[in-house]
Write an enzyme that holds these catalytic residues in place. Structure first.
Site, PDB file in Angstrom:
ATOM      1  N   GLN A 203       0.828  -1.119   0.036  1.00 19.25           N
ATOM      2  CA  GLN A 203       0.116   0.082   0.355  1.00 19.25           C
ATOM      3  C   GLN A 203       0.841   1.266  -0.028  1.00 19.25           C
ATOM      4  OE1 GLN A 203      -4.259  -0.896   0.236  1.00 19.25           O
ATOM      5  NE2 GLN A 203      -3.121  -2.567  -0.943  1.00 19.25           N
ATOM      6  N   ARG A 223      -4.837   3.660   5.111  1.00 18.75           N
ATOM      7  CA  ARG A 223      -3.501   4.418   3.604  1.00 18.75           C
ATOM      8  C   ARG A 223      -4.433   3.586   2.245  1.00 18.75           C
ATOM      9  NH1 ARG A 223       1.534   5.395   4.246  1.00 18.75           N
ATOM     10  NH2 ARG A 223       1.146   4.687   5.966  1.00 18.75           N
ATOM     11  N   ALA A 244     -11.853   2.055   4.533  1.00 20.93           N
ATOM     12  CA  ALA A 244     -10.507   0.909   4.056  1.00 20.93           C
ATOM     13  C   ALA A 244      -9.958   1.908   2.767  1.00 20.93           C
ATOM     14  CB  ALA A 244     -11.312  -0.139   3.484  1.00 20.93           C
ATOM     15  N   HIS A 245      -8.863   1.036   2.280  1.00 20.89           N
ATOM     16  CA  HIS A 245      -7.657   1.803   0.918  1.00 20.89           C
ATOM     17  C   HIS A 245      -8.437   2.954   0.343  1.00 20.89           C
ATOM     18  CE1 HIS A 245      -6.858  -2.307  -1.053  1.00 20.89           C
ATOM     19  NE2 HIS A 245      -8.477  -1.501  -1.319  1.00 20.89           N
ATOM     20  N   ASN A 246      -8.369   4.049  -0.186  1.00 18.35           N
ATOM     21  CA  ASN A 246      -8.794   4.821  -1.243  1.00 18.35           C
ATOM     22  C   ASN A 246     -10.341   5.413  -0.740  1.00 18.35           C
ATOM     23  OD1 ASN A 246      -6.529   2.624  -2.517  1.00 18.35           O
ATOM     24  ND2 ASN A 246      -6.576   5.025  -2.682  1.00 18.35           N
TER      25      ASN A 246
END
Length: 342
Positions: A203, A223, A244-246
């Site tokens: 990530q 991240r 969660a990511h993004n």
């Protein structure tokens, strides 16, 4: 909630509002109408509790203009267009008077890299760690056992409570409040399946958090995989939330406890997400959407409104009609059976 008594005139000078009587009355605490004592101030924001005005022992009550005469008939009153907002500002003013003073400086047991940049009036608590390249803005507070990793940025007047982790390269803006146990910048959940098992996808993004954001205890914000996870200005996150990511959350959106948002979903501004709601990944939710508690969102939402239902979720008014129908299914089945027998 109690403190050194303060005259109503002093309170009005600080917060405004129209005071009806009792300028010299001294207040020692804030309490609900039904629990207030003779030295308490209370508020009435919901008209359904109007009957409590006649029975409360509060020395002063905060009310809207429509209830000014009724409130004044029983004693001192502060009249303001939005009693609940006034109450919120009163709690902030009161807390500022009650909260213990924080000792500015770096505690002897803290570890601060020589390459870290600390602003004026910073307080670093016991056993905290501030790594190389990190920046801590003016008057920020870093709690005990908190870790600000390399290259991370903490904005001015932001408060990180005890045992917070702000991951490397992540940033939070000014006047933020981050409660204990929060982890900002852990790896997102990314793996590529192979014949021998899952292969980790590193990530490589960060987390970017705006100004005036509050994050509840034990919430986790991952991240980004490549680009950043983004939390815009004014967002309020409750305890035990997973971002969660993004994910991208628009300004002034509020999310209640135990909600979860899967990767790459974009939530607009001025939304509310109820407790234990689940939003799957790669969706877009426009501004002004309100999602009820325990709703599972499985498709993008393109129109503002209220949405409810564990499965399938839909526009709230439609869901209520269908839920009412479902409650009648058992009775309907018995009626059909009776008709078939005849």
């Amino acid at each position: 909630m109690s403190s050194t008594p303060v005259a109503l005139s002093e309170l009005i000078a600080a917060l405004g509002g129209d005071l009806l009587g009792g300028a010299d009355i001294r207040i020692a605490g804030i309490a609900p109408l039904d629990e207030a004592g003779a030295h308490s101030i209370s508020f009435l924001a919901n008209p359904r509790y109007q009957a409590q005005l006649a029975t409360t022992a509060a020395a002063c009550v905060i009310v809207a203009p429509a209830l000014a005469d009724v409130a004044a008939a029983r004693g001192a009153a502060i009249v303001t267009p939005d009693p609940y907002l006034y109450f919120a500002r009163l709690t902030q003013w009161w807390a500022a008077r009650m909260r213990p003073l924080v000792e500015v400086g770096v505690h002897p047991s803290a570890i601060v890299s020589p390459d870290a940049q600390l602003g004026q009036g910073v307080a670093i608590g016991p056993l905290a760690v501030v790594e190389a390249g990190a920046t801590v803005g003016d008057h920020a507070r870093i709690g005990a056992h908190t870790v600000v990793e390399r290259g991370a940025v903490v904005g001015e007047h932001t408060r990180l409570s005890a045992r917070v982790v702000l991951g490397h390269g992540c940033r939070i803006g000014a006047r933020g409040i981050v409660h204990s146990g929060v982890v900002i910048g852990a790896d997102g959940f990314g793996f590529a399946p192979s014949k021998t098992g899952y292969v980790k996808i590193e990530q490589l993004g960060n987390v970017s958090i705006g100004d005036d954001v509050e994050i509840g205890a034990n919430t986790c914000i991952d991240r980004g995989a490549l680009s950043d996870t983004v939390i815009e200005d004014g967002v309020k996150l409750d305890n035990l939330i997973q971002i969660a990511h993004n994910v991208h959350i628009g300004r002034n959106t509020a999310m209640a406890g135990c909600a979860a948002v899967a990767g790459s979903t974009r939530i607009g501004a001025n939304c509310t997400i109820g407790g234990a709601a689940n939003i799957i990944g790669h969706l877009t939710i426009v501004d002004g959407v309100h999602i009820s508690a325990a709703t599972t969102v499985t498709r993008s939402i393109s129109a503002p409104g209220v949405y409810s239902g564990p499965y399938p979720f839909e526009e709230n008014s439609s869901w209520q009609k269908n839920a009412a129908t479902l409650r009648q299914l058992s009775t309907l089945r018995e009626r059909v059976r009776d008709l078939e027998k005849k």
